[in-house]
Design a protein around this motif. Structure first.
Motif, PDB file in Angstrom:
ATOM      1  N   VAL A 137       0.853  -1.195   0.000  1.00 54.44           N
ATOM      2  CA  VAL A 137       0.000   0.000   0.000  1.00 54.44           C
ATOM      3  C   VAL A 137       0.888   1.244   0.000  1.00 54.44           C
ATOM      4  CG1 VAL A 137      -1.816   1.263   1.190  1.00 54.44           C
ATOM      5  CG2 VAL A 137      -1.782  -1.244   1.262  1.00 54.44           C
ATOM      6  N   ILE A 138       0.676   2.117  -0.953  1.00 50.63           N
ATOM      7  CA  ILE A 138       1.513   3.311  -1.101  1.00 50.63           C
ATOM      8  C   ILE A 138       1.198   4.319   0.012  1.00 50.63           C
ATOM      9  CG2 ILE A 138       2.076   5.272  -2.589  1.00 50.63           C
ATOM     10  CD1 ILE A 138       1.564   3.475  -4.984  1.00 50.63           C
ATOM     11  N   TYR A 139       2.238   4.709   0.734  1.00 56.49           N
ATOM     12  CA  TYR A 139       2.091   5.675   1.825  1.00 56.49           C
ATOM     13  C   TYR A 139       2.144   7.105   1.289  1.00 56.49           C
ATOM     14  CZ  TYR A 139       3.489   8.549   5.811  1.00 56.49           C
ATOM     15  OH  TYR A 139       3.569   9.542   6.760  1.00 56.49           O
ATOM     16  N   ALA A 140       3.120   7.372   0.437  1.00 55.88           N
ATOM     17  CA  ALA A 140       3.261   8.719  -0.119  1.00 55.88           C
ATOM     18  C   ALA A 140       4.006   8.654  -1.448  1.00 55.88           C
ATOM     19  CB  ALA A 140       4.007   9.628   0.861  1.00 55.88           C
ATOM     20  N   VAL A 141       3.667   9.587  -2.324  1.00 48.40           N
ATOM     21  CA  VAL A 141       4.384   9.750  -3.590  1.00 48.40           C
ATOM     22  C   VAL A 141       5.189  11.037  -3.494  1.00 48.40           C
ATOM     23  CG1 VAL A 141       4.171  10.049  -6.093  1.00 48.40           C
ATOM     24  CG2 VAL A 141       2.580   8.545  -4.879  1.00 48.40           C
ATOM     25  N   GLU A 142       6.477  10.961  -3.864  1.00 46.82           N
ATOM     26  CA  GLU A 142       7.345  12.133  -3.759  1.00 46.82           C
ATOM     27  C   GLU A 142       6.840  13.259  -4.664  1.00 46.82           C
ATOM     28  OE1 GLU A 142      11.270  10.860  -4.711  1.00 46.82           O
ATOM     29  OE2 GLU A 142      11.367   9.405  -3.066  1.00 46.82           O
ATOM     30  N   ASP A 143       7.015  14.480  -4.189  1.00 41.13           N
ATOM     31  CA  ASP A 143       6.599  15.655  -4.967  1.00 41.13           C
ATOM     32  C   ASP A 143       7.324  15.669  -6.314  1.00 41.13           C
ATOM     33  OD1 ASP A 143       4.968  16.486  -2.918  1.00 41.13           O
ATOM     34  OD2 ASP A 143       6.487  17.811  -2.019  1.00 41.13           O
ATOM     35  N   ALA A 175       7.365  13.461  -8.564  1.00 42.94           N
ATOM     36  CA  ALA A 175       7.788  12.154  -9.079  1.00 42.94           C
ATOM     37  C   ALA A 175       6.979  11.789 -10.317  1.00 42.94           C
ATOM     38  CB  ALA A 175       7.622  11.086  -8.013  1.00 42.94           C
ATOM     39  N   LEU A 176       7.659  11.227 -11.317  1.00 41.59           N
ATOM     40  CA  LEU A 176       7.007  10.892 -12.574  1.00 41.59           C
ATOM     41  C   LEU A 176       5.922   9.835 -12.390  1.00 41.59           C
ATOM     42  CD1 LEU A 176       7.065  11.593 -15.569  1.00 41.59           C
ATOM     43  CD2 LEU A 176       8.808   9.811 -15.893  1.00 41.59           C
ATOM     44  N   CYS A 177       6.147   8.897 -11.433  1.00 38.95           N
ATOM     45  CA  CYS A 177       5.137   7.850 -11.209  1.00 38.95           C
ATOM     46  C   CYS A 177       3.833   8.439 -10.705  1.00 38.95           C
ATOM     47  CB  CYS A 177       5.676   6.793 -10.247  1.00 38.95           C
ATOM     48  SG  CYS A 177       5.988   7.403  -8.577  1.00 38.95           S
ATOM     49  N   GLY A 178       3.915   9.533  -9.930  1.00 33.36           N
ATOM     50  CA  GLY A 178       2.713  10.198  -9.458  1.00 33.36           C
ATOM     51  C   GLY A 178       2.008  10.951 -10.570  1.00 33.36           C
ATOM     52  N   GLN A 179       2.787  11.527 -11.470  1.00 29.51           N
ATOM     53  CA  GLN A 179       2.213  12.278 -12.584  1.00 29.51           C
ATOM     54  C   GLN A 179       1.541  11.356 -13.603  1.00 29.51           C
ATOM     55  OE1 GLN A 179       5.173  14.891 -14.334  1.00 29.51           O
ATOM     56  NE2 GLN A 179       6.044  15.369 -12.311  1.00 29.51           N
ATOM     57  N   THR A 180       1.943  10.070 -13.601  1.00 24.26           N
ATOM     58  CA  THR A 180       1.402   9.134 -14.598  1.00 24.26           C
ATOM     59  C   THR A 180       0.467   8.091 -13.988  1.00 24.26           C
ATOM     60  OG1 THR A 180       3.446   7.817 -14.386  1.00 24.26           O
ATOM     61  CG2 THR A 180       3.331   9.395 -16.210  1.00 24.26           C
ATOM     62  N   MET A 218      16.561   3.129 -12.111  1.00 17.33           N
ATOM     63  CA  MET A 218      15.196   3.619 -11.896  1.00 17.33           C
ATOM     64  C   MET A 218      15.040   4.161 -10.481  1.00 17.33           C
ATOM     65  SD  MET A 218      11.642   1.414 -11.910  1.00 17.33           S
ATOM     66  CE  MET A 218      11.690   1.009 -13.665  1.00 17.33           C
ATOM     67  N   SER A 219      14.295   5.237 -10.359  1.00 16.77           N
ATOM     68  CA  SER A 219      13.946   5.788  -9.052  1.00 16.77           C
ATOM     69  C   SER A 219      12.470   5.524  -8.800  1.00 16.77           C
ATOM     70  CB  SER A 219      14.228   7.296  -9.021  1.00 16.77           C
ATOM     71  OG  SER A 219      13.821   7.849  -7.788  1.00 16.77           O
ATOM     72  N   LEU A 220      12.134   4.850  -7.695  1.00 17.94           N
ATOM     73  CA  LEU A 220      10.746   4.491  -7.435  1.00 17.94           C
ATOM     74  C   LEU A 220       9.850   5.715  -7.271  1.00 17.94           C
ATOM     75  CD1 LEU A 220      10.882   1.438  -4.990  1.00 17.94           C
ATOM     76  CD2 LEU A 220      10.221   1.460  -7.401  1.00 17.94           C
ATOM     77  N   GLY A 221      10.268   6.625  -6.417  1.00 18.20           N
ATOM     78  CA  GLY A 221       9.479   7.840  -6.234  1.00 18.20           C
ATOM     79  C   GLY A 221       8.301   7.686  -5.292  1.00 18.20           C
ATOM     80  N   PHE A 222       8.201   6.560  -4.591  1.00 18.94           N
ATOM     81  CA  PHE A 222       7.112   6.401  -3.619  1.00 18.94           C
ATOM     82  C   PHE A 222       7.572   5.520  -2.467  1.00 18.94           C
ATOM     83  CE2 PHE A 222       6.461   2.844  -6.556  1.00 18.94           C
ATOM     84  CZ  PHE A 222       6.277   1.777  -5.688  1.00 18.94           C
ATOM     85  N   THR A 223       6.881   5.629  -1.347  1.00 13.45           N
ATOM     86  CA  THR A 223       7.131   4.777  -0.182  1.00 13.45           C
ATOM     87  C   THR A 223       5.847   4.029   0.161  1.00 13.45           C
ATOM     88  OG1 THR A 223       6.593   6.629   1.292  1.00 13.45           O
ATOM     89  CG2 THR A 223       8.929   6.258   0.786  1.00 13.45           C
ATOM     90  N   VAL A 224       5.992   2.950   0.945  1.00 11.77           N
ATOM     91  CA  VAL A 224       4.830   2.130   1.292  1.00 11.77           C
ATOM     92  C   VAL A 224       4.686   2.034   2.807  1.00 11.77           C
ATOM     93  CG1 VAL A 224       4.959   0.763  -0.820  1.00 11.77           C
ATOM     94  CG2 VAL A 224       6.201   0.002   1.212  1.00 11.77           C
TER      95      VAL A 224
END
Length: 386
Positions: free
Chosen positions: A164-170, A172-177, A241-247
């Protein structure tokens, strides 16, 4: 000192994996009433042995491996056990062989009673029992992996990693997509995720730093067809690759530990099977195969990091052995199960000559593959690749 640690760790891992595998065959054979002539820990000359209810329990000199010798099984170990039994009998004084009173029909000694067979030959057991006996070794390897992972998870200080994703980095490309905080990752690239490492494994296999995700968002399944990830380059110019999120972490309760340990076994099984399929499809090179030297090197490295890393590698290896043995290949347990399935369906056993020929050819192929993998290991060792 590191050589001794590596040696001891390798003996521990190989002995545990093979001993538990053979114990599976032994236990189910006993439950099915099949005569077990010998259950041996180790290979080579016998150091200690004890006869009990028709089975010789042996400790042999080489502390790697082991075997189960079943009555009526055409295997080198069974023939060796039968030969040693006849040799021991011939070496006994005539008075011991003939009975307590020295006469041919005299009372049997206690040792003779203990050595009397208590079960039926393997080839007289029903097909389904023989199939269970053949498959039991691999099942015990999976069970060992589950127990080892439960120990590792219980002992670690960190909580269990969730999906479960806790936060997406500001930014971060994964959050934008597509990805959002609170998403529970169900699958990546169409492959179901059992543990957090499933996500990482699938992302490592992507070639364009993007992947399709299936997530659970607000109680509904959502398909994210093209989630992209940021990249960065190291000093050698290699792209990562940079994940860009934490769980989130999961609290360690007995139920959660058991569930995560089982899912970890499924994860290891998945990556082993996927790696094999990648090899067959040509996605992975045969030059990447590792043999005994590479495995021992990996064991030594894991042991240098600590006992938890060593146990995690033990879990991976035992699951690997379990899956490999279930492959429908004549020289393996899975191949024997296939022969038994054919016998069960047709009512006629596959001719012994055909079984022996296929098994011999398969052994030759496996031996050649092991030599090739060992050559790869040595080359990588000399060039410093491992």
């Amino acid at each position: 000192m590191s050589f001794i640690i590596t040696l001891l760790a390798a003996v521990f891992v190989f002995s545990a994996v093979i001993a538990i595998h053979e114990f599976g065959h032994f236990a189910v054979a006993k439950l099915c009433g099949v005569q077990v002539n010998e259950f041996s820990i180790g290979m080579g000359p016998v150091l200690l042995k004890k006869m009990h209810h028709g089975t010789q329990y042996s400790l042999r000199a080489l502390p790697v491996g082991g075997f189960v010798a079943l009555e009526g099984e055409e295997s080198p170990e069974s023939q060796q056990a039968e030969g040693e039994e006849r040799s021991d009998l011939e070496e006994q004084p005539l008075s011991q062989r003939s009975g307590a009173d020295g006469s041919p029909d005299g009372g049997a000694s206690k040792e003779e009673e203990l050595s009397q067979p208590t079960g039926k030959p393997l080839n007289e057991a029903p097909v389904w029992q023989r199939a269970l006996i053949m498959a039991a070794g691999a099942c015990m390897n999976f069970l060992l992996g589950f127990v080892v992972m439960a120990i590792v998870l219980t002992a670690q200080n960190e909580p269990i990693t969730s999906r479960v994703i806790y936060a997406v980095e500001d930014g971060a490309l994964c959050g934008q997509t597509g990805l959002e905080a609170g998403d529970k990752v169900l699958a990546v690239n169409g492959r179901r995720c059992f543990v957090a490492n499933d996500m990482l494994y699938e992302l490592m296999r992507t070639e364009d730093y993007s992947a399709s995700f299936t997530v659970l968002r607000d109680g509904k399944k959502v398909e994210l067809p093209c989630v992209q990830f940021d990249t960065w380059q190291d000093e050698d110019g290699e792209t990562h690759m940079s994940l860009g999120f934490t769980v989130y972490g999961i609290r360690k309760t007995p139920v959660n530990v058991i569930k995560e340990a089982w899912n970890s076994v499924l994860y290891y099984g998945r990556i082993i099977f996927t790696s094999l399929m990648d090899l067959l499809r040509g996605r992975e090179s045969i030059n990447d195969l590792s043999g005994p030297v590479g495995i021992v090197t990996a064991i030594g490295q894991a042991a240098s990091y600590g006992w938890q890393d060593l146990l995690e590698l033990l879990a991976l290896i035992t699951v690997n052995v379990g899956i490999f043995n279930l492959l429908p290949f004549p020289a393996l347990d899975g191949g024997k199960v296939v022969f038994l399935l054919i016998e069960g369906v047709t009512g006629h056993a596959v001719p012994e000559k055909i079984q022996s020929g296929l098994t011999l050819a398969a052994f030759a192929l496996l031996f050649a593959l092991m030599i090739f993998a060992t050559y790869n290991d040595i080359v990588r060792l000399v060039t410093g690749a491992i």
